[in-house]
Enzyme design. Structure first.
Site, PDB file in Angstrom:
ATOM      1  N   GLU A  24     -14.537  10.660   1.566  1.00 29.71           N
ATOM      2  CA  GLU A  24     -13.869  11.090   0.041  1.00 29.71           C
ATOM      3  C   GLU A  24     -15.513  11.452  -0.476  1.00 29.71           C
ATOM      4  OE1 GLU A  24     -11.186   7.440  -0.903  1.00 29.71           O
ATOM      5  OE2 GLU A  24     -13.097   7.173  -0.197  1.00 29.71           O
TER       6      GLU A  24
ATOM      7  N   ARG B 195     -12.999   6.693   3.929  1.00 34.56           N
ATOM      8  CA  ARG B 195     -14.069   7.005   3.135  1.00 34.56           C
ATOM      9  C   ARG B 195     -14.952   7.702   3.424  1.00 34.56           C
ATOM     10  NH1 ARG B 195     -10.405   3.627   2.086  1.00 34.56           N
ATOM     11  NH2 ARG B 195      -9.460   5.687   0.586  1.00 34.56           N
TER      12      ARG B 195
ATOM     13  N   ARG C 254      -0.367  -0.639  -8.995  1.00 31.53           N
ATOM     14  CA  ARG C 254      -1.958  -0.269  -8.507  1.00 31.53           C
ATOM     15  C   ARG C 254      -2.690   1.071  -8.795  1.00 31.53           C
ATOM     16  NH1 ARG C 254      -3.410  -2.991  -3.374  1.00 31.53           N
ATOM     17  NH2 ARG C 254      -4.297  -4.299  -4.808  1.00 31.53           N
TER      18      ARG C 254
ATOM     19  N   ASP D 110       0.737  -0.990   0.240  1.00 30.76           N
ATOM     20  CA  ASP D 110       0.220   0.197  -0.089  1.00 30.76           C
ATOM     21  C   ASP D 110       0.666   1.007  -0.484  1.00 30.76           C
ATOM     22  OD1 ASP D 110      -2.450  -1.382   0.171  1.00 30.76           O
ATOM     23  OD2 ASP D 110      -2.630  -0.873   2.400  1.00 30.76           O
TER      24      ASP D 110
HETATM   25  P1  FDA Z   1     -13.617   9.700  -7.257  1.00 29.21           P
HETATM   26  O1  FDA Z   1     -13.452  10.015  -5.591  1.00 29.21           O
HETATM   27  O2  FDA Z   1     -13.396  10.114  -8.560  1.00 29.21           O
HETATM   28  O3  FDA Z   1     -14.600   8.803  -7.022  1.00 29.21           O
HETATM   29  C1  FDA Z   1     -15.629   7.944  -8.444  1.00 29.21           C
HETATM   30  C2  FDA Z   1     -16.526   7.353  -8.054  1.00 29.21           C
HETATM   31  O4  FDA Z   1     -16.419   6.395  -7.240  1.00 29.21           O
HETATM   32  C3  FDA Z   1     -17.481   8.626  -6.445  1.00 29.21           C
HETATM   33  O5  FDA Z   1     -18.734   9.222  -7.463  1.00 29.21           O
HETATM   34  C4  FDA Z   1     -18.466   7.305  -6.673  1.00 29.21           C
HETATM   35  O6  FDA Z   1     -19.601   6.544  -6.488  1.00 29.21           O
HETATM   36  C5  FDA Z   1     -17.693   6.682  -5.383  1.00 29.21           C
HETATM   37  N1  FDA Z   1     -16.478   6.659  -5.084  1.00 29.21           N
HETATM   38  C6  FDA Z   1     -15.451   6.379  -4.062  1.00 29.21           C
HETATM   39  N2  FDA Z   1     -15.229   7.027  -3.604  1.00 29.21           N
HETATM   40  C7  FDA Z   1     -16.605   6.452  -2.448  1.00 29.21           C
HETATM   41  C8  FDA Z   1     -16.380   6.312  -1.181  1.00 29.21           C
HETATM   42  N3  FDA Z   1     -15.692   6.109  -0.210  1.00 29.21           N
HETATM   43  N4  FDA Z   1     -17.885   5.617  -0.689  1.00 29.21           N
HETATM   44  C9  FDA Z   1     -19.145   5.993  -1.338  1.00 29.21           C
HETATM   45  N5  FDA Z   1     -18.435   5.777  -2.820  1.00 29.21           N
HETATM   46  C10 FDA Z   1     -17.445   5.929  -3.505  1.00 29.21           C
HETATM   47  N6  FDA Z   1      -4.957   5.301  -1.896  1.00 29.21           N
HETATM   48  C11 FDA Z   1      -3.697   5.587  -1.503  1.00 29.21           C
HETATM   49  O7  FDA Z   1      -3.470   6.692  -1.548  1.00 29.21           O
HETATM   50  N7  FDA Z   1      -3.261   4.246  -1.195  1.00 29.21           N
HETATM   51  C12 FDA Z   1      -3.711   3.270  -1.018  1.00 29.21           C
HETATM   52  O8  FDA Z   1      -2.437   1.971  -1.095  1.00 29.21           O
HETATM   53  C13 FDA Z   1      -5.116   2.864  -1.543  1.00 29.21           C
HETATM   54  N8  FDA Z   1      -5.160   1.485  -2.056  1.00 29.21           N
HETATM   55  C14 FDA Z   1      -6.162   1.621  -2.904  1.00 29.21           C
HETATM   56  C15 FDA Z   1      -6.418   0.271  -3.479  1.00 29.21           C
HETATM   57  C16 FDA Z   1      -7.877   0.144  -4.287  1.00 29.21           C
HETATM   58  C17 FDA Z   1      -7.857  -1.055  -4.214  1.00 29.21           C
HETATM   59  C18 FDA Z   1      -8.709   0.973  -4.464  1.00 29.21           C
HETATM   60  C19 FDA Z   1      -9.972   0.763  -5.100  1.00 29.21           C
HETATM   61  C20 FDA Z   1      -8.116   1.940  -3.587  1.00 29.21           C
HETATM   62  C21 FDA Z   1      -6.839   2.415  -2.955  1.00 29.21           C
HETATM   63  N9  FDA Z   1      -6.650   3.316  -2.802  1.00 29.21           N
HETATM   64  C22 FDA Z   1      -5.688   3.793  -1.648  1.00 29.21           C
HETATM   65  C23 FDA Z   1      -8.441   4.704  -2.446  1.00 29.21           C
HETATM   66  C24 FDA Z   1      -7.802   6.134  -3.084  1.00 29.21           C
HETATM   67  O9  FDA Z   1      -6.788   6.507  -3.831  1.00 29.21           O
HETATM   68  C25 FDA Z   1      -9.189   6.285  -3.645  1.00 29.21           C
HETATM   69  O10 FDA Z   1      -9.505   7.816  -2.445  1.00 29.21           O
HETATM   70  C26 FDA Z   1     -10.143   6.087  -3.688  1.00 29.21           C
HETATM   71  O11 FDA Z   1     -10.299   4.378  -4.898  1.00 29.21           O
HETATM   72  C27 FDA Z   1     -11.599   6.683  -4.506  1.00 29.21           C
HETATM   73  O12 FDA Z   1     -11.280   6.752  -5.800  1.00 29.21           O
HETATM   74  P2  FDA Z   1     -11.826   6.974  -7.030  1.00 29.21           P
HETATM   75  O13 FDA Z   1     -10.441   6.544  -7.870  1.00 29.21           O
HETATM   76  O14 FDA Z   1     -13.215   5.642  -6.615  1.00 29.21           O
HETATM   77  O15 FDA Z   1     -12.716   8.129  -7.853  1.00 29.21           O
END
Ligand code: FDA
Length: 271
Positions: free
Chosen positions: A256, A253, A148, A98
């Site tokens: 976000e 979470r 990732r 991570d």
């Molecule tokens: P974005 O934030 O633009 O969200 C897109 C859409 O997804 C939103 O409109 C909503 O519908 C949905 N969504 C997103 N977050 C949500 C939430 N909390 N609750 C409900 N719906 C939500 N970060 C990091 O800094 N270090 C790490 O090691 C990791 N590891 C990691 C592993 C995996 C498998 C994932 C999927 C994510 C991470 N992250 C992470 C978290 C990542 O950096 C990021 O904060 C979240 O994935 C939210 O960003 P999105 O790409 O989803 O886009």
């Protein structure tokens, strides 16, 4: 902006105490599979039965003491043994490091480089929000390398990060292109369906088969999409966290998504 303000507040000890003492098990349980490995096993089995791949995170961060690092290591060894006993690791298991906030990136990538000499399948997380990440992606887009790509969950200063959401999203697309056009194994970790569709289109252009890249989402977020992606024949992996140290993960979470925070605050007021 919303997200960084919320995250700043969560660092106050009083807020931490309030959230830890009052967060309902149901709400935490939406994002965290359980306090210990025993309670996380059933959710892991359920995901596997749904045809999803799983990556398991023993929660813990900001570790600086050697004893705490050793305890984390022991927890992961116990996890791997248990998954093996349950027949859940039969197809082989990999490890992905991570990524915490920007101050830890150099040391994490250095550890990755050392581990990969003996275990070339160890994967890394890159955060597109950081300005340095396109260069890191180009560096890691090598044969055998597993990356990732996430947007980044930490409140970072403008000196090192794209702070406007649109800029961060553009950067995600640029990093995706670098990883998908390279010879490594890209792991597209996002709930943003525009990014998922862009990745799919890029995978087609670059002739990647379904077993040559994968999509990843967090436990409890966009579950219908998780099933839809798996049903389409692509690899879909769910990141499942468990452990008593859930505060930092849980509050990220909440931060976000305003709706998550509103739900949490309403549940506090209704007590
Ligand atoms: P974005 O934030 O633009 O969200 C897109 C859409 O997804 C939103 O409109 C909503 O519908 C949905 N969504 C997103 N977050 C949500 C939430 N909390 N609750 C409900 N719906 C939500 N970060 C990091 O800094 N270090 C790490 O090691 C990791 N590891 C990691 C592993 C995996 C498998 C994932 C999927 C994510 C991470 N992250 C992470 C978290 C990542 O950096 C990021 O904060 C979240 O994935 C939210 O960003 P999105 O790409 O989803 O886009």
């Amino acid at each position: 902006m919303f997200s960084s303000s919320v995250l700043a507040v969560t660092h106050h000890p009083q807020v931490r105490r309030l959230v830890t003492n009052s967060a309902s098990r149901r709400l935490v349980g939406r994002f965290v599979a359980g306090d210990d490995l025993a309670t996380a096993v059933d959710p892991i089995r359920t995901l596997v039965a749904r045809g999803l791949l799983v990556t398991v995170d023993h929660l813990g961060e900001d570790v600086i003491e050697a004893a705490d690092a050793m305890a984390t290591r022991e927890a992961y060894v116990a996890l791997l043994d248990r998954l093996d006993d349950l027949g859940l690791a039969h197809a082989g298991t990999t490890v992905t490091l991570d990524m915490e906030d920007h101050t830890t990136v150099d040391s994490t990538l250095e550890i990755l480089g050392t581990l990969r000499r003996e275990h070339p399948w160890v994967g890394a997380v890159l955060q597109s929000a950081l300005r340095r990440t396109e260069a890191d992606a180009a560096d890691l887009a090598r044969a055998g390398s597993r990356v990732r790509l996430v947007k980044g969950a930490y409140a970072e200063p403008a000196s090192v990060a794209h702070t406007a959401k649109a800029e961060g999203d553009e950067a995600y697309l640029r990093c995706l292109r670098i990883l998908i056009s390279g010879p490594g194994y890209p792991m597209v970790a996002t709930h943003d369906l525009r990014m998922v569709e862009a990745a799919r289109a890029m995978a087609v252009v670059h002739g990647r088969s379904a077993d040559d890249h994968e999509y990843q989402m967090l436990y409890g977020i966009r579950t219908t999409e998780q099933d839809r992606i798996a049903a389409s024949g692509d690899r879909m992996r769910v990141y499942l966290p468990y452990g008593a140290d859930w505060y930092g993960y849980f509050t990220r979470r909440l931060a976000e998504r305003p709706a998550n925070l509103a739900f949490f605050l309403r549940s506090l007021l209704s007590r």
